[in-house]
Design an enzyme around this catalytic site. Structure first.
Site, PDB file in Angstrom:
ATOM      1  CG  HIS A   1       0.999   7.612  -4.642  1.00  0.00           C
ATOM      2  ND1 HIS A   1       0.580   8.752  -5.034  1.00  0.00           N
ATOM      3  CD2 HIS A   1       0.060   6.632  -5.071  1.00  0.00           C
ATOM      4  CE1 HIS A   1      -0.842   8.283  -5.622  1.00  0.00           C
ATOM      5  NE2 HIS A   1      -0.997   6.989  -5.668  1.00  0.00           N
TER       6      HIS A   1
ATOM      7  CG  ASP B   1      -7.125   2.211  -2.601  1.00  0.00           C
ATOM      8  OD1 ASP B   1      -8.201   2.730  -3.117  1.00  0.00           O
ATOM      9  OD2 ASP B   1      -5.905   2.904  -2.528  1.00  0.00           O
TER      10      ASP B   1
ATOM     11  CB  SER C   1      -4.603  10.279  -7.863  1.00  0.00           C
ATOM     12  OG  SER C   1      -3.408   9.659  -7.549  1.00  0.00           O
TER      13      SER C   1
ATOM     14  CD  GLN D   1      -6.139  -1.609  -5.041  1.00  0.00           C
ATOM     15  OE1 GLN D   1      -6.621  -1.235  -5.943  1.00  0.00           O
ATOM     16  NE2 GLN D   1      -4.881  -0.718  -4.454  1.00  0.00           N
TER      17      GLN D   1
ATOM     18  CG  HIS E   1      -0.935  11.510  -3.259  1.00  0.00           C
ATOM     19  ND1 HIS E   1      -0.788  10.682  -2.118  1.00  0.00           N
ATOM     20  CD2 HIS E   1      -1.895  10.937  -3.900  1.00  0.00           C
ATOM     21  CE1 HIS E   1      -1.797   9.670  -2.341  1.00  0.00           C
ATOM     22  NE2 HIS E   1      -2.462   9.912  -3.332  1.00  0.00           N
TER      23      HIS E   1
HETATM   24  P1  AMP Z   1      -3.088   4.657  -6.841  1.00  0.00           P
HETATM   25  O1  AMP Z   1      -2.260   5.549  -7.484  1.00  0.00           O
HETATM   26  O2  AMP Z   1      -4.376   5.252  -6.223  1.00  0.00           O
HETATM   27  O3  AMP Z   1      -3.545   3.149  -7.477  1.00  0.00           O
HETATM   28  O4  AMP Z   1      -2.497   4.055  -5.481  1.00  0.00           O
HETATM   29  C1  AMP Z   1      -1.181   3.457  -5.482  1.00  0.00           C
HETATM   30  C2  AMP Z   1      -0.857   3.025  -3.989  1.00  0.00           C
HETATM   31  O5  AMP Z   1      -0.971   4.112  -3.325  1.00  0.00           O
HETATM   32  C3  AMP Z   1      -2.001   2.167  -3.577  1.00  0.00           C
HETATM   33  O6  AMP Z   1      -1.622   0.842  -2.936  1.00  0.00           O
HETATM   34  C4  AMP Z   1      -2.703   2.801  -2.766  1.00  0.00           C
HETATM   35  O7  AMP Z   1      -3.497   2.177  -1.707  1.00  0.00           O
HETATM   36  C5  AMP Z   1      -1.757   3.673  -2.001  1.00  0.00           C
HETATM   37  N1  AMP Z   1      -2.249   5.078  -1.584  1.00  0.00           N
HETATM   38  C6  AMP Z   1      -3.059   5.824  -2.291  1.00  0.00           C
HETATM   39  N2  AMP Z   1      -3.378   6.997  -1.277  1.00  0.00           N
HETATM   40  C7  AMP Z   1      -2.853   6.676  -0.156  1.00  0.00           C
HETATM   41  C8  AMP Z   1      -2.594   7.458   0.950  1.00  0.00           C
HETATM   42  N3  AMP Z   1      -3.283   8.734   1.309  1.00  0.00           N
HETATM   43  N4  AMP Z   1      -1.749   7.055   2.045  1.00  0.00           N
HETATM   44  C9  AMP Z   1      -1.028   5.893   1.727  1.00  0.00           C
HETATM   45  N5  AMP Z   1      -1.177   5.311   0.603  1.00  0.00           N
HETATM   46  C10 AMP Z   1      -1.830   5.643  -0.210  1.00  0.00           C
END
Ligand code: AMP
Length: 280
Positions: free
Chosen positions: A37, A150, A186, A153, A34
């Site tokens: 990312h 996160d 996601s 994380q 989205h």
């Molecule tokens: P994920 O695919 O959920 O593992 O996320 C991949 C990266 O995108 C991680 O570093 C997340 O913290 C970051 N991320 C997820 N959602 C958002 C958001 N709404 N805004 C900014 N970064 C995000």
């Protein structure tokens, strides 16, 4: 944009680029991309000559099997989005490629790994550390782009990088939100329209805490916030913690540390949403 599924050809290409003096920014993801990312990819592009993204739904970080099987997978549209954002290289390994054998390492992040997500998702951060250590070893980036969405994380991965003595700078990027304040995720794809609309209550409540923080004590802030969210039909707070930004230790009073963050996990139906906001 080049797409690689295997480790060796990814490493070979990156070695070539590095020998020509390129700097590498890395955005690890689990796909179902989205705008949040993409904002990480855009930031990496600004600060590095080559941007690499990975797409890998990491089985070892899911404590709930159902969550893993139901995790959205949208590879075709992910690749389109990454290409549109000007990403240079995408690494999309299979599970076999990353885990030819089970990885049984255990990491210790102390208290930081045992609170909030660590407490409610046993084994989650160990799985995150396993996959991130592998990805960093494969990509060897100069800078690693992570989302503040996160929050815990980011703290854990910074600690992992410290423990492994890796020469990598972590860039923590702001959370992108839907117009109603819901943090993009996601997992939002699994919400019904009504749930998605009502989920605005989470950020609204975190903002409420920030507003009240100067005049209301921490205990009362948390019970107000829980009531506020649990009052919405179908929404249940798993935890709301107010913690010190550096140590992730729960604060008893706002004066306990210089930077304070409120973190929340909320369930609606089968979907678990997390969010956080710096309140001091
Ligand atoms: P994920 O695919 O959920 O593992 O996320 C991949 C990266 O995108 C991680 O570093 C997340 O913290 C970051 N991320 C997820 N959602 C958002 C958001 N709404 N805004 C900014 N970064 C995000």
């Amino acid at each position: 944009m080049q797409i690689f599924e295997d480790i060796l050809s990814t490493q070979k290409r990156l070695l070539e680029l590095r020998s020509k003096g390129h700097t590498i920014g890395f955005v690890p993801t689990m796909g179902a991309l989205h705008k949040g990312h993409i904002s990480l990819v855009e930031r990496a592009k600004k600060e590095n000559s080559i941007t690499v993204a990975s797409i890998f739904v990491n089985p070892t970080q899911f404590n709930d099997k159902g969550d893993y099987t139901k995790y959205p997978r949208t590879l075709e549209s992910d690749l389109k989005m990454l290409n549109g954002a000007g990403c240079d290289i995408v690494f999309t390994p299979s599970e076999k490629e990353i885990y030819p054998n089970p990885d049984t390492r255990t990491f210790d992040f102390g208290e930081m790994g045992n609170v909030m997500e660590g407490k409610h998702r046993p084994g989650h951060f160990n799985g995150v550390a396993i996959v991130v250590s592998k990805l960093l070893d494969i990509i060897k980036p100069d800078k690693l782009y992570l989302g503040q969405k996160d929050f815990q994380q980011v703290a854990i991965i910074k600690e992992l990088i410290k423990q492994l003595h890796l020469p990598i700078t972590v860039i923590s990027c702001p959370t992108l939100r839907e117009p109603n304040g819901l943090a993009m995720s996601s997992r939002n794809m699994r919400l019904t329209d009504t749930q998605r609309e009502k989920a605005g209550i989470i950020y609204e409540t975190l903002c409420g805490i920030k507003e009240k923080a100067a005049s209301v004590n921490v205990e009362d802030l948390i019970s107000w916030a829980k009531k506020n969210i649990n009052g919405v039909n179908g929404f249940n707070v798993e935890y709301i913690d107010i913690v010190c930004a550096n140590t992730l230790k729960t604060v008893k009073a706002m004066s306990d540390c210089d930077e304070v963050v409120v973190c929340a996990a909320v369930k609606t139906g089968e979907v678990r949403l997390i969010d956080n906001l710096q309140i001091k």
